[in-house]
Scaffold this active site. Structure first.
Site, mmCIF file in Angstrom:
data_model
loop_
_atom_site.group_PDB
_atom_site.id
_atom_site.type_symbol
_atom_site.label_atom_id
_atom_site.label_comp_id
_atom_site.label_asym_id
_atom_site.label_seq_id
_atom_site.Cartn_x
_atom_site.Cartn_y
_atom_site.Cartn_z
ATOM 1 N N ASN A 1 1.144 -1.085 -0.143
ATOM 2 C CA ASN A 1 0.020 -0.051 0.018
ATOM 3 C C ASN A 1 0.761 1.321 -0.205
ATOM 4 O OD1 ASN A 1 0.422 -0.934 2.726
ATOM 5 N ND2 ASN A 1 -0.977 0.454 3.326
ATOM 6 N N GLU B 1 0.478 5.233 0.593
ATOM 7 C CA GLU B 1 -0.497 6.328 1.098
ATOM 8 C C GLU B 1 0.004 7.680 0.612
ATOM 9 O OE1 GLU B 1 -1.000 5.611 5.094
ATOM 10 O OE2 GLU B 1 -2.191 3.861 4.728
ATOM 11 N N GLU C 1 -2.995 -4.514 -3.259
ATOM 12 C CA GLU C 1 -3.285 -5.570 -4.233
ATOM 13 C C GLU C 1 -3.440 -4.673 -5.387
ATOM 14 O OE1 GLU C 1 -4.779 -4.684 -1.500
ATOM 15 O OE2 GLU C 1 -6.048 -6.451 -0.331
ATOM 16 N N CYS D 1 -10.535 -2.778 -4.806
ATOM 17 C CA CYS D 1 -9.756 -4.129 -5.120
ATOM 18 C C CYS D 1 -10.355 -5.233 -5.876
ATOM 19 C CB CYS D 1 -8.709 -4.535 -3.891
ATOM 20 S SG CYS D 1 -7.734 -3.023 -3.644
HETATM 21 N N1 THU Z 1 -5.108 -1.572 2.436
HETATM 22 C C1 THU Z 1 -4.629 -2.208 1.483
HETATM 23 O O1 THU Z 1 -3.746 -2.234 1.036
HETATM 24 N N2 THU Z 1 -5.283 -3.618 1.255
HETATM 25 C C2 THU Z 1 -6.171 -3.973 2.013
HETATM 26 O O2 THU Z 1 -6.531 -5.139 1.611
HETATM 27 C C3 THU Z 1 -6.810 -3.486 3.003
HETATM 28 C C4 THU Z 1 -6.398 -1.798 3.302
HETATM 29 C C5 THU Z 1 -4.688 -0.255 2.798
HETATM 30 C C6 THU Z 1 -5.067 0.883 2.485
HETATM 31 C C7 THU Z 1 -4.511 1.878 3.377
HETATM 32 O O3 THU Z 1 -3.239 2.317 3.090
HETATM 33 C C8 THU Z 1 -4.322 1.046 4.801
HETATM 34 O O4 THU Z 1 -4.260 -0.393 4.237
HETATM 35 C C9 THU Z 1 -5.347 1.127 5.874
HETATM 36 O O5 THU Z 1 -7.036 1.187 5.155
#
Ligand code: THU
Length: 165
Positions: free
Chosen positions: A70, A72, A83, A123
């Site tokens: 992820n 941000e 994902e 996703c």
């Molecule tokens: N997040 C993901 O990358 N994948 C998931 O399956 C759930 C959430 C991330 C998004 C954000 O950066 C952080 O987790 C908190 O929601």
């Protein structure tokens, strides 16, 4: 708009099948390696706002593994989940080979503990489109609390009745 003579003909039921394993060690060797790559991928997360690091590892049909984490941003909606980072990278790098076999996903919380990360709705929609393209299932393997694992045999089980065009 008012629909006249609207009535339910029959209740329908949807059964979703998936597997759960007590431990990652019960997975076969290629899926075990994929989960390990997802754990490593979480190291690449940029998550200063949530503190929740997610790793994803996508295995292509030829065995290639593409990872994502992820990413941000201070403008929150501009960030991206692990994902989609993984699957978009694979699609961009190998546009001639969009053939995806399995995706492993794991979270790591602010205390550094591995935990569940279930794909968000956006996703699921994205994964669903690639699955439709390839005409065969993309398995989704999610790490669960305590080291257990949940395996969805296809994206359809995660997003039934998905939008198609
Ligand atoms: N997040 C993901 O990358 N994948 C998931 O399956 C759930 C959430 C991330 C998004 C954000 O950066 C952080 O987790 C908190 O929601």
């Amino acid at each position: 708009m008012q629909l006249e003579n609207e009535f339910v003909i029959m209740d329908k039921e949807l059964v979703i099948k998936y597997q759960e394993y007590e431990s990652v060690s019960e997975l076969d060797v290629v899926d075990r390696e994929l989960m390990q790559r997802a754990v490593e991928a979480a190291e690449g997360a940029y998550a200063p706002y949530s503190g929740f690091h997610v790793g994803a590892a996508l295995r292509l049909k030829d065995g290639t593994i593409v990872i994502g984490s992820n990413q941000e941003n201070v403008a929150y909606p501009s960030g991206l989940c692990a994902e989609r980072t993984a699957v978009f990278a694979a699609s961009a790098q190998r546009p001639d080979y969009r053939d995806y076999e399995a995706l492993a996903i794991v979270g790591r919380n602010a205390e550094g503990k591995l935990c569940e990360a279930s794909p968000c709705g956006a996703c699921r929609q994205v994964l669903s489109e690639y699955e439709h393209l390839q005409h065969h299932p993309l398995r989704v393997i999610c790490y669960l609390e305590g080291g257990r694992v949940r395996v969805f045999p296809s994206v359809v089980t995660l997003l039934p009745f998905s939008f198609e065009f």
